[in-house]
Design a protein around this motif. Structure first.
Motif, PDB file in Angstrom:
ATOM      1  N   LEU A  16      39.343 -69.565 -92.520  1.00 55.60           N
ATOM      2  CA  LEU A  16      38.867 -68.690 -92.255  1.00 55.60           C
ATOM      3  C   LEU A  16      37.869 -69.264 -90.699  1.00 55.60           C
ATOM      4  CD1 LEU A  16      36.819 -67.728 -95.407  1.00 55.60           C
ATOM      5  CD2 LEU A  16      38.040 -67.258 -94.562  1.00 55.60           C
ATOM      6  N   LEU A  17      37.503 -69.832 -90.301  1.00 52.92           N
ATOM      7  CA  LEU A  17      37.000 -70.243 -88.820  1.00 52.92           C
ATOM      8  C   LEU A  17      37.400 -70.164 -88.147  1.00 52.92           C
ATOM      9  CD1 LEU A  17      34.339 -73.977 -90.190  1.00 52.92           C
ATOM     10  CD2 LEU A  17      33.983 -71.078 -89.021  1.00 52.92           C
ATOM     11  N   PRO A  18      38.938 -70.249 -88.029  1.00 54.22           N
ATOM     12  CA  PRO A  18      39.587 -69.888 -87.138  1.00 54.22           C
ATOM     13  C   PRO A  18      40.070 -68.777 -86.413  1.00 54.22           C
ATOM     14  CG  PRO A  18      41.014 -71.550 -88.256  1.00 54.22           C
ATOM     15  CD  PRO A  18      39.550 -71.600 -88.956  1.00 54.22           C
ATOM     16  N   LEU A  19      40.625 -68.219 -87.801  1.00 58.60           N
ATOM     17  CA  LEU A  19      41.069 -66.849 -88.074  1.00 58.60           C
ATOM     18  C   LEU A  19      39.785 -66.023 -87.332  1.00 58.60           C
ATOM     19  CD1 LEU A  19      43.125 -66.521 -90.920  1.00 58.60           C
ATOM     20  CD2 LEU A  19      44.026 -66.631 -88.767  1.00 58.60           C
ATOM     21  N   GLY A  20      38.077 -65.878 -88.058  1.00 58.67           N
ATOM     22  CA  GLY A  20      37.103 -65.587 -87.418  1.00 58.67           C
ATOM     23  C   GLY A  20      36.659 -65.535 -86.451  1.00 58.67           C
ATOM     24  N   ALA A  26      39.295 -61.486 -80.147  1.00 55.58           N
ATOM     25  CA  ALA A  26      40.004 -60.275 -79.893  1.00 55.58           C
ATOM     26  C   ALA A  26      41.246 -61.362 -79.069  1.00 55.58           C
ATOM     27  CB  ALA A  26      39.743 -59.955 -78.336  1.00 55.58           C
ATOM     28  N   ARG A  27      41.742 -62.304 -79.790  1.00 53.94           N
ATOM     29  CA  ARG A  27      42.364 -62.817 -78.871  1.00 53.94           C
ATOM     30  C   ARG A  27      44.378 -61.686 -79.442  1.00 53.94           C
ATOM     31  NH1 ARG A  27      40.993 -66.902 -76.064  1.00 53.94           N
ATOM     32  NH2 ARG A  27      42.219 -69.350 -76.918  1.00 53.94           N
ATOM     33  N   PRO A  28      45.003 -62.391 -78.063  1.00 55.40           N
ATOM     34  CA  PRO A  28      45.987 -61.214 -78.457  1.00 55.40           C
ATOM     35  C   PRO A  28      46.655 -60.853 -79.897  1.00 55.40           C
ATOM     36  CG  PRO A  28      46.237 -62.155 -76.384  1.00 55.40           C
ATOM     37  CD  PRO A  28      45.184 -63.228 -77.411  1.00 55.40           C
ATOM     38  N   VAL A  29      47.375 -62.324 -80.627  1.00 56.69           N
ATOM     39  CA  VAL A  29      47.521 -61.799 -81.606  1.00 56.69           C
ATOM     40  C   VAL A  29      46.627 -61.511 -82.481  1.00 56.69           C
ATOM     41  CG1 VAL A  29      46.869 -64.271 -82.757  1.00 56.69           C
ATOM     42  CG2 VAL A  29      49.326 -63.033 -82.672  1.00 56.69           C
ATOM     43  N   ARG A  45      36.383 -57.147 -85.302  1.00 58.42           N
ATOM     44  CA  ARG A  45      36.005 -58.354 -84.298  1.00 58.42           C
ATOM     45  C   ARG A  45      34.958 -58.293 -85.601  1.00 58.42           C
ATOM     46  NH1 ARG A  45      36.312 -56.801 -78.339  1.00 58.42           N
ATOM     47  NH2 ARG A  45      36.785 -58.409 -77.875  1.00 58.42           N
ATOM     48  N   VAL A  46      34.780 -57.065 -87.027  1.00 61.82           N
ATOM     49  CA  VAL A  46      33.332 -57.075 -87.847  1.00 61.82           C
ATOM     50  C   VAL A  46      34.411 -58.095 -88.786  1.00 61.82           C
ATOM     51  CG1 VAL A  46      32.235 -55.479 -89.274  1.00 61.82           C
ATOM     52  CG2 VAL A  46      32.542 -55.125 -86.961  1.00 61.82           C
ATOM     53  N   VAL A  47      35.057 -57.935 -88.663  1.00 57.85           N
ATOM     54  CA  VAL A  47      36.420 -58.909 -89.664  1.00 57.85           C
ATOM     55  C   VAL A  47      35.840 -59.691 -89.831  1.00 57.85           C
ATOM     56  CG1 VAL A  47      38.666 -59.477 -91.293  1.00 57.85           C
ATOM     57  CG2 VAL A  47      38.072 -56.552 -90.752  1.00 57.85           C
ATOM     58  N   GLY A  48      36.293 -60.573 -88.392  1.00 47.56           N
ATOM     59  CA  GLY A  48      35.983 -61.630 -87.985  1.00 47.56           C
ATOM     60  C   GLY A  48      35.055 -62.020 -88.188  1.00 47.56           C
ATOM     61  N   ALA A  54      31.474 -66.358 -94.515  1.00 44.70           N
ATOM     62  CA  ALA A  54      31.915 -65.738 -96.451  1.00 44.70           C
ATOM     63  C   ALA A  54      32.646 -67.714 -95.915  1.00 44.70           C
ATOM     64  CB  ALA A  54      32.565 -65.390 -96.136  1.00 44.70           C
ATOM     65  N   ALA A  55      33.146 -68.032 -94.556  1.00 42.00           N
ATOM     66  CA  ALA A  55      32.715 -70.096 -94.179  1.00 42.00           C
ATOM     67  C   ALA A  55      30.882 -70.520 -94.211  1.00 42.00           C
ATOM     68  CB  ALA A  55      33.247 -70.063 -93.284  1.00 42.00           C
ATOM     69  N   VAL A  56      30.986 -69.897 -94.092  1.00 38.10           N
ATOM     70  CA  VAL A  56      29.378 -70.912 -93.507  1.00 38.10           C
ATOM     71  C   VAL A  56      28.584 -70.865 -94.966  1.00 38.10           C
ATOM     72  CG1 VAL A  56      26.671 -70.231 -91.844  1.00 38.10           C
ATOM     73  CG2 VAL A  56      29.308 -70.497 -91.102  1.00 38.10           C
ATOM     74  N   GLY A  57      28.652 -69.473 -95.762  1.00 33.91           N
ATOM     75  CA  GLY A  57      28.061 -69.336 -96.540  1.00 33.91           C
ATOM     76  C   GLY A  57      28.758 -69.842 -97.950  1.00 33.91           C
ATOM     77  N   LEU A  58      29.711 -70.007 -97.769  1.00 31.78           N
ATOM     78  CA  LEU A  58      30.421 -71.528 -98.756  1.00 31.78           C
ATOM     79  C   LEU A  58      29.978 -72.925 -98.364  1.00 31.78           C
ATOM     80  CD1 LEU A  58      34.034 -70.360 -98.798  1.00 31.78           C
ATOM     81  CD2 LEU A  58      32.547 -69.830-100.764  1.00 31.78           C
ATOM     82  N   LEU A  59      29.858 -73.117 -97.346  1.00 33.81           N
ATOM     83  CA  LEU A  59      29.475 -74.420 -96.879  1.00 33.81           C
ATOM     84  C   LEU A  59      28.496 -74.666 -97.678  1.00 33.81           C
ATOM     85  CD1 LEU A  59      31.808 -74.998 -93.413  1.00 33.81           C
ATOM     86  CD2 LEU A  59      32.285 -75.864 -95.668  1.00 33.81           C
TER      87      LEU A  59
END
Length: 117
Positions: A16-20, A26-29, A45-48, A54-59
Motif C-alpha cells: 500500500l505505501l508505494p502505491l498510495g 500523480a505518477r504518470p502510470v 489522490r484521495v484513493v492514495g 490504511a497502511a499506517v492504521g494497520l501498523l
C-alpha cells in the motif's frame, strides 16, 4: 499483536505505501490508470491517501487497539470498490484480483485481531 497480524500488517504496508504514494504524487502510470477508470487525478489522490492511512492504521494497530480493525475494515471496503470499478470498466477479471487479494488479507488481519490478546 500476533505473528500473523504483524506479517499481514507489514505485507499490506509494503504493497500500500508505494502505491498510495504513487497515486498522491500523480505518477504518470497512476494518471493513466485514473483516466482509464474514469477518475480525475484528484479523486485518485484521495484513493492514495486512503491507502496510506490504511497502511499506517494497520501498523499502529497494536499501539491503539481500535485502529487496526478500523483500518482493516476501511481497506476491505476500499479494495472491494476497486475490484468492482475494474470490472465495471470492462477490465478482464484478472485486473481485479490484486484488489481482491489485498481485501482478503485485510479481512484476515481483522479476523486474527480478536485472538491477539
Amino acid at each position: 499483536m500476533t505473528a500473523a497480524q504483524l506479517t499481514l500488517a507489514v505485507a499490506l504496508s509494503l504493497v500500500l505505501l508505494p502505491l498510495g504514494l504513487a497515486k498522491i504524487t500523480a505518477r504518470p502510470v497512476m494518471r493513466r490508470a485514473a483516466a482509464h477508470l474514469g477518475m480525475s487525478p484528484g479523486v485518485y489522490r484521495v484513493v492514495g491517501a486512503l491507502e496510506l492511512a490504511a497502511a499506517v492504521g494497520l501498523l499502529l494497530g497494536p499501539v491503539c487497539a481500535p485502529l487496526g480493525p478500523a483500518a482493516a475494515t476501511g481497506l476491505t471496503l476500499l479494495m472491494a470498490a476497486a475490484a468492482g470499478i475494474h470490472l465495471r470498466h470492462g477490465d478482464r477479471p484478472g485486473r481485479a484480483v490484486p484488489a481482491a487479494v489485498v481485501g482478503l488479507a485485510a479481512v484476515a488481519y481483522a479476523g486474527v485481531r480478536p485472538f491477539a490478546d
